[in-house]
Design a protein around this motif. Structure first.
Motif, PDB file in Angstrom:
ATOM      1  N   ILE A 187      16.575 -55.999 -51.571  1.00  0.00           N
ATOM      2  CA  ILE A 187      16.781 -57.426 -51.378  1.00  0.00           C
ATOM      3  C   ILE A 187      16.614 -57.759 -49.894  1.00  0.00           C
ATOM      4  O   ILE A 187      17.292 -57.188 -49.044  1.00  0.00           O
ATOM      5  CB  ILE A 187      18.170 -57.853 -51.868  1.00  0.00           C
ATOM      6  N   GLN A 188      15.707 -58.680 -49.591  1.00  0.00           N
ATOM      7  CA  GLN A 188      15.438 -59.059 -48.209  1.00  0.00           C
ATOM      8  C   GLN A 188      16.670 -59.667 -47.566  1.00  0.00           C
ATOM      9  O   GLN A 188      17.349 -60.507 -48.153  1.00  0.00           O
ATOM     10  CB  GLN A 188      14.294 -60.062 -48.156  1.00  0.00           C
ATOM     11  N   PHE A 189      16.970 -59.262 -46.335  1.00  0.00           N
ATOM     12  CA  PHE A 189      18.098 -59.821 -45.581  1.00  0.00           C
ATOM     13  C   PHE A 189      17.577 -60.556 -44.356  1.00  0.00           C
ATOM     14  O   PHE A 189      17.823 -61.743 -44.169  1.00  0.00           O
ATOM     15  CB  PHE A 189      19.064 -58.705 -45.200  1.00  0.00           C
ATOM     16  N   THR A 190      16.854 -59.851 -43.516  1.00  0.00           N
ATOM     17  CA  THR A 190      16.144 -60.475 -42.405  1.00  0.00           C
ATOM     18  C   THR A 190      14.712 -59.964 -42.452  1.00  0.00           C
ATOM     19  O   THR A 190      14.340 -59.228 -43.359  1.00  0.00           O
ATOM     20  CB  THR A 190      16.785 -60.122 -41.047  1.00  0.00           C
ATOM     21  N   GLU A 191      13.937 -60.346 -41.465  1.00  0.00           N
ATOM     22  CA  GLU A 191      12.530 -59.939 -41.468  1.00  0.00           C
ATOM     23  C   GLU A 191      12.376 -58.426 -41.509  1.00  0.00           C
ATOM     24  O   GLU A 191      11.434 -57.908 -42.104  1.00  0.00           O
ATOM     25  CB  GLU A 191      11.831 -60.511 -40.232  1.00  0.00           C
ATOM     26  N   ASP A 192      13.295 -57.699 -40.884  1.00  0.00           N
ATOM     27  CA  ASP A 192      13.128 -56.251 -40.806  1.00  0.00           C
ATOM     28  C   ASP A 192      14.339 -55.476 -41.342  1.00  0.00           C
ATOM     29  O   ASP A 192      14.506 -54.307 -41.042  1.00  0.00           O
ATOM     30  CB  ASP A 192      12.849 -55.827 -39.359  1.00  0.00           C
ATOM     31  N   ARG A 193      15.179 -56.138 -42.154  1.00  0.00           N
ATOM     32  CA  ARG A 193      16.322 -55.461 -42.749  1.00  0.00           C
ATOM     33  C   ARG A 193      16.441 -55.863 -44.214  1.00  0.00           C
ATOM     34  O   ARG A 193      16.073 -56.974 -44.590  1.00  0.00           O
ATOM     35  CB  ARG A 193      17.616 -55.808 -41.987  1.00  0.00           C
ATOM     36  N   TYR A 194      16.956 -54.955 -45.027  1.00  0.00           N
ATOM     37  CA  TYR A 194      17.056 -55.216 -46.448  1.00  0.00           C
ATOM     38  C   TYR A 194      18.320 -54.588 -47.035  1.00  0.00           C
ATOM     39  O   TYR A 194      18.890 -53.652 -46.476  1.00  0.00           O
ATOM     40  CB  TYR A 194      15.819 -54.694 -47.195  1.00  0.00           C
ATOM     41  N   ILE A 195      18.747 -55.117 -48.163  1.00  0.00           N
ATOM     42  CA  ILE A 195      19.888 -54.583 -48.904  1.00  0.00           C
ATOM     43  C   ILE A 195      19.336 -53.660 -49.982  1.00  0.00           C
ATOM     44  O   ILE A 195      18.533 -54.080 -50.819  1.00  0.00           O
ATOM     45  CB  ILE A 195      20.706 -55.715 -49.531  1.00  0.00           C
ATOM     46  N   PRO A 196      19.750 -52.394 -50.004  1.00  0.00           N
ATOM     47  CA  PRO A 196      19.187 -51.453 -50.968  1.00  0.00           C
ATOM     48  C   PRO A 196      19.725 -51.651 -52.379  1.00  0.00           C
ATOM     49  O   PRO A 196      20.832 -52.152 -52.579  1.00  0.00           O
ATOM     50  CB  PRO A 196      19.632 -50.091 -50.414  1.00  0.00           C
ATOM     51  N   ILE A 197      18.914 -51.293 -53.349  1.00  0.00           N
ATOM     52  CA  ILE A 197      19.311 -51.247 -54.752  1.00  0.00           C
ATOM     53  C   ILE A 197      19.276 -49.790 -55.187  1.00  0.00           C
ATOM     54  O   ILE A 197      18.264 -49.110 -55.025  1.00  0.00           O
ATOM     55  CB  ILE A 197      18.354 -52.078 -55.631  1.00  0.00           C
ATOM     56  N   ASP A 198      20.386 -49.296 -55.709  1.00  0.00           N
ATOM     57  CA  ASP A 198      20.475 -47.898 -56.141  1.00  0.00           C
ATOM     58  C   ASP A 198      20.732 -47.839 -57.637  1.00  0.00           C
ATOM     59  O   ASP A 198      21.661 -48.480 -58.146  1.00  0.00           O
ATOM     60  CB  ASP A 198      21.610 -47.176 -55.394  1.00  0.00           C
ATOM     61  N   VAL A 199      19.923 -47.068 -58.334  1.00  0.00           N
ATOM     62  CA  VAL A 199      20.060 -46.896 -59.775  1.00  0.00           C
ATOM     63  C   VAL A 199      20.119 -45.404 -60.071  1.00  0.00           C
ATOM     64  O   VAL A 199      19.302 -44.629 -59.566  1.00  0.00           O
ATOM     65  CB  VAL A 199      18.865 -47.535 -60.530  1.00  0.00           C
ATOM     66  N   THR A 200      21.094 -44.988 -60.884  1.00  0.00           N
ATOM     67  CA  THR A 200      21.191 -43.576 -61.242  1.00  0.00           C
ATOM     68  C   THR A 200      19.998 -43.180 -62.095  1.00  0.00           C
ATOM     69  O   THR A 200      19.327 -44.019 -62.693  1.00  0.00           O
ATOM     70  CB  THR A 200      22.489 -43.299 -62.018  1.00  0.00           C
ATOM     71  N   MET A 201      19.760 -41.881 -62.174  1.00  0.00           N
ATOM     72  CA  MET A 201      18.590 -41.372 -62.876  1.00  0.00           C
ATOM     73  C   MET A 201      18.530 -41.855 -64.323  1.00  0.00           C
ATOM     74  O   MET A 201      17.481 -42.187 -64.843  1.00  0.00           O
ATOM     75  CB  MET A 201      18.586 -39.848 -62.840  1.00  0.00           C
ATOM     76  N   ASN A 202      19.672 -41.894 -65.001  1.00  0.00           N
ATOM     77  CA  ASN A 202      19.671 -42.329 -66.399  1.00  0.00           C
ATOM     78  C   ASN A 202      19.902 -43.831 -66.551  1.00  0.00           C
ATOM     79  O   ASN A 202      20.004 -44.337 -67.669  1.00  0.00           O
ATOM     80  CB  ASN A 202      20.729 -41.565 -67.205  1.00  0.00           C
ATOM     81  N   GLY A 203      19.980 -44.532 -65.426  1.00  0.00           N
ATOM     82  CA  GLY A 203      20.090 -45.980 -65.463  1.00  0.00           C
ATOM     83  C   GLY A 203      21.438 -46.519 -65.869  1.00  0.00           C
ATOM     84  O   GLY A 203      21.577 -47.711 -66.145  1.00  0.00           O
ATOM     85  N   THR A 204      22.459 -45.659 -65.892  1.00  0.00           N
ATOM     86  CA  THR A 204      23.779 -46.114 -66.342  1.00  0.00           C
ATOM     87  C   THR A 204      24.549 -46.853 -65.257  1.00  0.00           C
ATOM     88  O   THR A 204      25.503 -47.566 -65.556  1.00  0.00           O
ATOM     89  CB  THR A 204      24.627 -44.929 -66.825  1.00  0.00           C
ATOM     90  N   ASN A 205      24.155 -46.709 -64.003  1.00  0.00           N
ATOM     91  CA  ASN A 205      24.859 -47.392 -62.924  1.00  0.00           C
ATOM     92  C   ASN A 205      23.861 -48.030 -61.969  1.00  0.00           C
ATOM     93  O   ASN A 205      22.905 -47.396 -61.530  1.00  0.00           O
ATOM     94  CB  ASN A 205      25.750 -46.425 -62.147  1.00  0.00           C
ATOM     95  N   VAL A 206      24.102 -49.306 -61.667  1.00  0.00           N
ATOM     96  CA  VAL A 206      23.267 -50.044 -60.715  1.00  0.00           C
ATOM     97  C   VAL A 206      24.175 -50.536 -59.605  1.00  0.00           C
ATOM     98  O   VAL A 206      25.219 -51.138 -59.867  1.00  0.00           O
ATOM     99  CB  VAL A 206      22.556 -51.233 -61.380  1.00  0.00           C
ATOM    100  N   ALA A 207      23.788 -50.275 -58.368  1.00  0.00           N
ATOM    101  CA  ALA A 207      24.560 -50.730 -57.209  1.00  0.00           C
ATOM    102  C   ALA A 207      23.671 -51.588 -56.321  1.00  0.00           C
ATOM    103  O   ALA A 207      22.547 -51.201 -55.997  1.00  0.00           O
ATOM    104  CB  ALA A 207      25.111 -49.550 -56.424  1.00  0.00           C
ATOM    105  N   ILE A 208      24.186 -52.738 -55.942  1.00  0.00           N
ATOM    106  CA  ILE A 208      23.483 -53.660 -55.054  1.00  0.00           C
ATOM    107  C   ILE A 208      24.217 -53.649 -53.719  1.00  0.00           C
ATOM    108  O   ILE A 208      25.336 -54.146 -53.609  1.00  0.00           O
ATOM    109  CB  ILE A 208      23.467 -55.088 -55.619  1.00  0.00           C
ATOM    110  N   GLY A 209      23.619 -53.039 -52.715  1.00  0.00           N
ATOM    111  CA  GLY A 209      24.277 -52.937 -51.420  1.00  0.00           C
ATOM    112  C   GLY A 209      25.634 -52.266 -51.514  1.00  0.00           C
ATOM    113  O   GLY A 209      26.568 -52.636 -50.812  1.00  0.00           O
ATOM    114  N   GLY A 210      25.752 -51.269 -52.383  1.00  0.00           N
ATOM    115  CA  GLY A 210      26.997 -50.531 -52.547  1.00  0.00           C
ATOM    116  C   GLY A 210      27.965 -51.142 -53.534  1.00  0.00           C
ATOM    117  O   GLY A 210      29.000 -50.538 -53.854  1.00  0.00           O
TER     118      GLY A 210
END
Length: 246
Positions: A187-210
């Protein structure tokens, strides 16, 4: 692999909308990225998250007046407990799709603080203007878990710009189910920084910026609510983009 970028709602004197894409370009209200189509000022951003790199994405800038906030609030007045179990949220509503996103959020006692701050920031009309949207909605307890001084500063009467900056990271101007997220997005935050999206291998957990999605895909008439267990603080979780040519 080249990461796709999702732009959250950005609020100031102007409001910029965007969604996931293989590249991100800031445009005026008459330009559409990778397509010849154009959209007027009165149109809101619509579409779905990109499932493939070929999916065309657009951005739109809409001018608006700053809306006066509601009465000043204090931490002591905020409901910082979850009256119901997170797993039971919205289960008492037979048809969630009969409600728009903000109306649906108001019907959960666990989201009272989130709704209050959205109102305090003057963002309700901006969200309601969207044809499609996704809310990452922190529970009351998510706000309670913040550092007390940090929370007090966030809701302070002179700190509305920062409150809006934080809340904008919780709103996407497109309807995105939890199954559509993957680790090739951010997810874009500034021109050169972003918020990461983390998904577990089996897709059971999704984290948006932690912030973990703990109740997903509550469907409203105009989008999804994903309940998250912590507040996304962009200034703390945004990652520097070190890729060449970004």
């Amino acid at each position: 692999m080249k990461k796709k970028t999702i732009i959250p709602m950005a609020f100031a004197a102007v409001m910029m909308f965007g969604c996931a894409g293989s590249d991100t370009t800031t445009m005026d209200d008459t330009t559409a990225m990778d397509t010849s189509a154009t959209m007027s000022e009165t149109q809101s951003m619509a579409g779905t998250a990109a499932d493939t790199e070929e999916n065309a994405m657009r951005s739109l800038v809409i001018e608006r007046e700053i809306v006066a906030p509601v009465a000043t609030i204090e931490v002591a007045t905020l409901p910082l407990e979850n009256p119901v179990s997170v797993g039971d949220m919205f289960d008492d509503i037979d048809d969630t799709e009969q409600y728009q996103l903000m109306d649906l959020a108001r019907r959960s006692p666990n989201l009272t603080t989130f709704v209050t701050l959205i109102e305090q920031a003057g963002m309700v009309q901006d969200i309601e203007r969207l044809d499609q949207a996704t809310l990452f909605a922190p529970t009351n307890e998510a706000f309670a878990n913040m550092d007390r001084q940090q929370l007090e500063m966030l809701i302070g009467p002179d700190n509305r710009a920062n409150l809006m900056r934080v809340l904008q990271a919780h709103v996407l101007p497109s309807k995105v189910s939890s199954a559509q997220f993957n680790t090739t997005q951010r997810i874009q935050f500034t021109e050169d920084r972003y918020i990461p999206i983390d998904v577990t291998m089996n897709g059971t957990n999704v984290a948006i910026g932690g912030a973990n999605i703990v109740k997903n895909n509550i469907e409203a008439s105009n989008g999804y609510i994903h309940v998250v267990d912590s507040v996304i603080l962009p200034d703390q979780v945004a990652v520097e983009d070190t890729r060449m040519g970004y």
